[in-house]
Write a protein that holds these residues in place. Structure first.
Motif, PDB file in Angstrom:
ATOM      1  N   TYR A   1       1.342  -1.116  -0.141  1.00 12.96           N
ATOM      2  CA  TYR A   1       0.006  -0.355   0.064  1.00 12.96           C
ATOM      3  C   TYR A   1       0.447   1.081  -0.326  1.00 12.96           C
ATOM      4  CZ  TYR A   1      -4.162  -3.155   1.699  1.00 12.96           C
ATOM      5  OH  TYR A   1      -4.824  -4.094   1.275  1.00 12.96           O
ATOM      6  N   ASP A   2       0.404   2.657  -0.697  1.00 18.02           N
ATOM      7  CA  ASP A   2       1.293   3.707  -0.359  1.00 18.02           C
ATOM      8  C   ASP A   2      -0.441   3.725   0.898  1.00 18.02           C
ATOM      9  OD1 ASP A   2       3.039   3.969  -2.936  1.00 18.02           O
ATOM     10  OD2 ASP A   2       1.330   4.241  -3.903  1.00 18.02           O
TER      11      ASP A   2
ATOM     12  N   GLN B   1       9.211  13.171   5.024  1.00 23.30           N
ATOM     13  CA  GLN B   1       7.789  13.643   5.515  1.00 23.30           C
ATOM     14  C   GLN B   1       6.677  12.646   4.155  1.00 23.30           C
ATOM     15  OE1 GLN B   1       6.696  17.311   4.413  1.00 23.30           O
ATOM     16  NE2 GLN B   1       4.670  16.918   5.069  1.00 23.30           N
ATOM     17  N   GLU B   2       7.989  12.486   3.168  1.00 21.24           N
ATOM     18  CA  GLU B   2       7.642  10.982   2.286  1.00 21.24           C
ATOM     19  C   GLU B   2       8.431  10.570   2.025  1.00 21.24           C
ATOM     20  OE1 GLU B   2       7.327  12.810  -2.243  1.00 21.24           O
ATOM     21  OE2 GLU B   2       6.222  13.809  -1.111  1.00 21.24           O
ATOM     22  N   PRO B   3       8.013   8.884   2.996  1.00 14.31           N
ATOM     23  CA  PRO B   3       8.763   7.755   3.774  1.00 14.31           C
ATOM     24  C   PRO B   3       9.344   7.131   2.065  1.00 14.31           C
ATOM     25  CG  PRO B   3       6.841   7.127   4.223  1.00 14.31           C
ATOM     26  CD  PRO B   3       6.615   9.189   3.672  1.00 14.31           C
ATOM     27  N   HIS B   4      10.262   7.251   2.045  1.00 14.73           N
ATOM     28  CA  HIS B   4      10.571   5.813   1.095  1.00 14.73           C
ATOM     29  C   HIS B   4      10.920   4.099   1.119  1.00 14.73           C
ATOM     30  CE1 HIS B   4      14.352   3.488  -0.983  1.00 14.73           C
ATOM     31  NE2 HIS B   4      13.961   4.983  -1.963  1.00 14.73           N
ATOM     32  N   PRO B   5      10.726   3.433   0.693  1.00 20.63           N
ATOM     33  CA  PRO B   5      10.295   1.895   0.725  1.00 20.63           C
ATOM     34  C   PRO B   5      11.336   1.381   1.768  1.00 20.63           C
ATOM     35  CG  PRO B   5      10.037   2.913  -1.283  1.00 20.63           C
ATOM     36  CD  PRO B   5      10.664   3.712  -0.896  1.00 20.63           C
ATOM     37  N   ILE B   6      12.205   2.205   1.379  1.00 20.37           N
ATOM     38  CA  ILE B   6      12.952   1.135   2.630  1.00 20.37           C
ATOM     39  C   ILE B   6      13.075   1.316   4.720  1.00 20.37           C
ATOM     40  CG2 ILE B   6      15.344   1.198   3.822  1.00 20.37           C
ATOM     41  CD1 ILE B   6      17.004   1.312   1.011  1.00 20.37           C
TER      42      ILE B   6
ATOM     43  N   VAL C   1      -3.492   6.530   5.508  1.00 20.17           N
ATOM     44  CA  VAL C   1      -4.917   6.140   5.407  1.00 20.17           C
ATOM     45  C   VAL C   1      -4.551   5.808   4.072  1.00 20.17           C
ATOM     46  CG1 VAL C   1      -6.466   6.881   4.493  1.00 20.17           C
ATOM     47  CG2 VAL C   1      -6.367   8.160   5.866  1.00 20.17           C
ATOM     48  N   ARG C   2      -4.521   4.499   3.912  1.00 21.56           N
ATOM     49  CA  ARG C   2      -4.396   3.489   2.141  1.00 21.56           C
ATOM     50  C   ARG C   2      -4.785   4.248   1.138  1.00 21.56           C
ATOM     51  NH1 ARG C   2      -6.356  -1.012   3.281  1.00 21.56           N
ATOM     52  NH2 ARG C   2      -7.229  -0.404   5.254  1.00 21.56           N
ATOM     53  N   THR C   3      -4.117   4.735   0.045  1.00 24.54           N
ATOM     54  CA  THR C   3      -4.406   5.406  -0.697  1.00 24.54           C
ATOM     55  C   THR C   3      -4.611   4.771  -2.200  1.00 24.54           C
ATOM     56  OG1 THR C   3      -2.115   6.884  -1.399  1.00 24.54           O
ATOM     57  CG2 THR C   3      -4.170   7.410  -0.180  1.00 24.54           C
ATOM     58  N   ASN C   4      -3.163   3.599  -2.457  1.00 26.24           N
ATOM     59  CA  ASN C   4      -2.811   2.391  -2.955  1.00 26.24           C
ATOM     60  C   ASN C   4      -2.703   1.513  -2.653  1.00 26.24           C
ATOM     61  OD1 ASN C   4      -3.432   5.238  -4.793  1.00 26.24           O
ATOM     62  ND2 ASN C   4      -1.399   5.734  -4.645  1.00 26.24           N
ATOM     63  N   PHE C   5      -3.495   0.698  -4.340  1.00 33.38           N
ATOM     64  CA  PHE C   5      -3.497  -0.474  -3.945  1.00 33.38           C
ATOM     65  C   PHE C   5      -2.372  -1.064  -5.321  1.00 33.38           C
ATOM     66  CE2 PHE C   5      -4.183  -5.351  -3.932  1.00 33.38           C
ATOM     67  CZ  PHE C   5      -3.429  -5.828  -3.364  1.00 33.38           C
ATOM     68  N   LYS C   6      -0.805  -1.691  -4.180  1.00 38.73           N
ATOM     69  CA  LYS C   6       0.499  -1.915  -5.462  1.00 38.73           C
ATOM     70  C   LYS C   6       0.219  -3.422  -5.411  1.00 38.73           C
ATOM     71  CE  LYS C   6       3.604   0.155  -2.908  1.00 38.73           C
ATOM     72  NZ  LYS C   6       4.721   0.342  -2.695  1.00 38.73           N
ATOM     73  N   GLY C   7      -0.235  -4.031  -5.142  1.00 41.78           N
ATOM     74  CA  GLY C   7      -0.629  -5.639  -5.005  1.00 41.78           C
ATOM     75  C   GLY C   7      -0.045  -6.252  -5.883  1.00 41.78           C
ATOM     76  N   GLU C   8      -0.463  -6.220  -7.103  1.00 40.59           N
ATOM     77  CA  GLU C   8       0.443  -6.841  -8.852  1.00 40.59           C
ATOM     78  C   GLU C   8       1.132  -6.767  -8.584  1.00 40.59           C
ATOM     79  OE1 GLU C   8      -0.809  -6.715 -13.048  1.00 40.59           O
ATOM     80  OE2 GLU C   8      -2.447  -6.250 -11.861  1.00 40.59           O
ATOM     81  N   SER C   9       1.944  -4.697  -9.081  1.00 43.34           N
ATOM     82  CA  SER C   9       3.578  -5.089  -8.889  1.00 43.34           C
ATOM     83  C   SER C   9       4.094  -5.641  -8.113  1.00 43.34           C
ATOM     84  CB  SER C   9       3.972  -3.180  -9.727  1.00 43.34           C
ATOM     85  OG  SER C   9       4.319  -3.170  -9.323  1.00 43.34           O
ATOM     86  N   VAL C  10       3.653  -5.397  -6.797  1.00 46.47           N
ATOM     87  CA  VAL C  10       4.754  -6.215  -5.325  1.00 46.47           C
ATOM     88  C   VAL C  10       4.647  -8.195  -6.379  1.00 46.47           C
ATOM     89  CG1 VAL C  10       4.727  -6.722  -3.494  1.00 46.47           C
ATOM     90  CG2 VAL C  10       4.420  -4.865  -4.525  1.00 46.47           C
ATOM     91  N   VAL C  11       3.720  -8.665  -5.808  1.00 46.17           N
ATOM     92  CA  VAL C  11       3.864  -9.589  -6.472  1.00 46.17           C
ATOM     93  C   VAL C  11       3.660 -10.999  -7.072  1.00 46.17           C
ATOM     94  CG1 VAL C  11       1.573 -11.870  -6.601  1.00 46.17           C
ATOM     95  CG2 VAL C  11       1.279 -10.035  -4.503  1.00 46.17           C
ATOM     96  N   SER C  12       4.211  -9.918  -8.282  1.00 48.93           N
ATOM     97  CA  SER C  12       4.365 -10.211 -10.169  1.00 48.93           C
ATOM     98  C   SER C  12       6.065 -10.506 -10.022  1.00 48.93           C
ATOM     99  CB  SER C  12       3.465  -9.589 -10.944  1.00 48.93           C
ATOM    100  OG  SER C  12       2.193  -9.092 -11.182  1.00 48.93           O
ATOM    101  N   SER C  13       6.576  -8.793  -8.911  1.00 49.17           N
ATOM    102  CA  SER C  13       7.886  -8.986  -9.043  1.00 49.17           C
ATOM    103  C   SER C  13       8.444 -10.027  -8.970  1.00 49.17           C
ATOM    104  CB  SER C  13       7.941  -7.597  -9.200  1.00 49.17           C
ATOM    105  OG  SER C  13       7.657  -6.638  -9.815  1.00 49.17           O
TER     106      SER C  13
END
Length: 495
Positions: free
Chosen positions: A157-158, A317-322, A163-175
């Motif tokens: 999620y983003d 303020q805008e956290p990195h994925p790490i 608050v969860r705004t975007n679901f990135k599940g397909e990109s994450v699972v396919s990768s």
């Protein structure tokens, strides 16, 4: 014998024949029902009528799944106990997504999904622990043979303002699927020959055996790299680690590392010690970074009391994925003697280069230039740098191909401290999470997939008491009319 005396006129015989016909009809009906369901389970089609085809996989993912060369197992490990509404929503998102992978591979069943509640299904959890290690709570594990990848739930999620705004599940699972079915081993080389920390060493302060064990448990292959004995970084290097080099690197060694990063799409993690950088400043400059020989201090007293280690709990303020997992889990990081890592304003401008901070010092911190003099230190506006300051930064370059697509072409992560990955500190607070997330980001292939995240839209209907009563009357009128008609017909027939 007359027809009246025939056996088919016998009441008992006729009754038995009627019962036999009834049971035959029931049997034929059950057979037809089972047969149709059997055929439907093996030969069926799905139509996605949702907005923007949100319940279907993208053509890229569909092509990957249909052409899988090996079997893929997906384990969803999370607890839904306690009636947590957020956990149920996440579970619903994951089930809707992963069912699509199962559907696309239904002909050969190459993708299998299993849901495990680690707190309830103890035997299943133990089997997963034996296979993947014990660090698998609230995550999705994608496995194929001996290779696997853990995906924390937070990576799906983003999040904006909690608050969860975007679901990135397909990109994450396919990768992750591409990663585990790949025949290429992710190999990590640890540079040696300049006083670096030993990845096989069990020494409390300078050994990295805990870190190395965690990498090997995640299917990374580890090896030493002595650039004084070879001319270039080996071709099978997926990543190079420079952990606490205390002696200068030779010019040709620096040149080999520069070429690896710029021309071989290399990945590198640098953990800096205090003092001279021994030539590594040239690499940082080329990637728009610098690290001053200054010690991060904090007047708020946010230190570990027994050792004086700096506790870092601030993030961009805008956290990195790490750092997203650390933020979600509210986990600080315990550094030793840390120096700042920040953008170099004097470096050449480069549109292909993106710089991001990973973790910051506190708002009451500063970088002390005269840290070697000892004694009580205080901020000097003329010499020192005011906080908050980055304690770690990442740099990523992207290139363009003939189709105009942006393709990753090198990644670098630089930490202003080497102590936090040593055996003494590795398992404290969020240290292990931070460095393992950094390794995961360096190897990440998400940007290779042209799959956009899906926005999570929330729909709500607000009704007042009068609106509710009005709707109740409107829906009840047709039912009351039908009941009145039925009652009238019944009375008329009775007469």
């Amino acid at each position: 014998m007359s027809r009246k005396d025939g056996k088919f006129d016998d009441f008992k015989v006729v009754n038995r024949i009627r019962h036999l016909n009834l049971w035959l009809k029931i049997l034929l009906g059950i057979t037809l029902y089972c047969g149709l369901n059997f055929l439907a389970s093996r030969h069926y089609m799905r139509w996605d009528l949702s907005e923007n085809m949100r319940n279907s996989l993208s053509p890229e993912s569909a092509a990957y799944v249909k052409n899988l060369r090996g079997d893929v197992e997906i384990f969803v490990v999370m607890s839904k106990s306690g009636g947590n509404a957020e956990a149920k929503e996440i579970d619903a998102d994951l089930r809707a997504l992963l069912s699509q992978y199962e559907y696309l591979s239904r002909s050969d069943a190459k993708v299998k999904v299993e849901y495990v509640d680690a707190y309830v299904e103890n035997k299943k959890a133990e089997r997963l622990a034996e296979r993947f290690g014990r660090d698998f709570e609230d995550c999705v594990i994608v496995a194929s043979g001996n290779k696997f990848k853990r995906i924390p739930i937070s990576d799906f999620y983003d999040v904006e303002d909690g608050v969860r705004t975007n679901f990135k599940g397909e990109s994450v699972v396919s990768s992750a699927i591409l990663n585990v079915v790949s025949q290429r081993d992710n190999k990590i080389y640890f540079l040696k020959g300049h006083g670096e920390m030993n990845f096989r060493g069990s020494d409390f302060a300078r050994g990295l055996s805990e870190f190395a064990s965690a990498l090997e448990a995640r299917n990374y292959k580890l090896a030493e790299l002595d650039l004084s004995a070879v001319k270039q970084v080996p071709e099978d290097a997926g990543m190079v680690v420079i952990a606490g080099a205390s002696a200068p690197l030779l010019p040709r060694e620096i040149d080999a590392l520069r070429k690896y990063l710029l021309h071989s799409n290399g990945k590198m993690a640098i953990f800096l010690s205090m003092g001279s950088m021994g030539g590594l400043e040239d690499i940082l400059f080329e990637w728009g970074l610098r690290s001053d020989d200054m010690l991060i201090l904090d007047s708020s007293g946010d230190y570990e009391s027994s050792t004086g280690d700096l506790i870092a709990r601030s993030f961009p303020q805008e956290p990195h994925p790490i750092s997203k997992y650390l933020i979600a889990a509210d986990m600080p990081v315990q550094f030793g003697s840390a120096r700042p890592v920040r953008p170099d304003m004097g470096a050449p401008m480069d549109d292909s280069l993106q710089l991001d901070s990973v973790i910051l010092s506190g708002k009451n911190s500063w970088a002390e230039k005269s840290y070697r003099r000892g004694g009580e230190q205080s901020y000097d506006d003329a010499e020192d740098l005011p906080g908050p300051l980055p304690l770690a930064m990442v740099a990523a370059r992207t290139g363009s191909n003939e189709l105009g697509l942006r393709i990753p072409s090198g990644r670098l992560v630089v930490f202003g401290d080497e102590n936090f990955i040593a055996n003494k500190w590795y398992n404290r607070l969020g240290n292990a999470k931070l460095v393992l997330n950094a390794v995961n980001w360096l190897f990440d292939e998400n940007n290779m997939l042209n799959i956009a995240p899906r926005r999570l839209d929330t729909y709500s209907l607000s009704l007042s008491r009068s609106d509710t009563a009005g709707l109740a009357w409107r829906f009840s009128v047709p039912a009351l009319c039908a009941a009145f008609v039925c009652l009238a017909v019944f009375i008329a027939r009775r007469r």
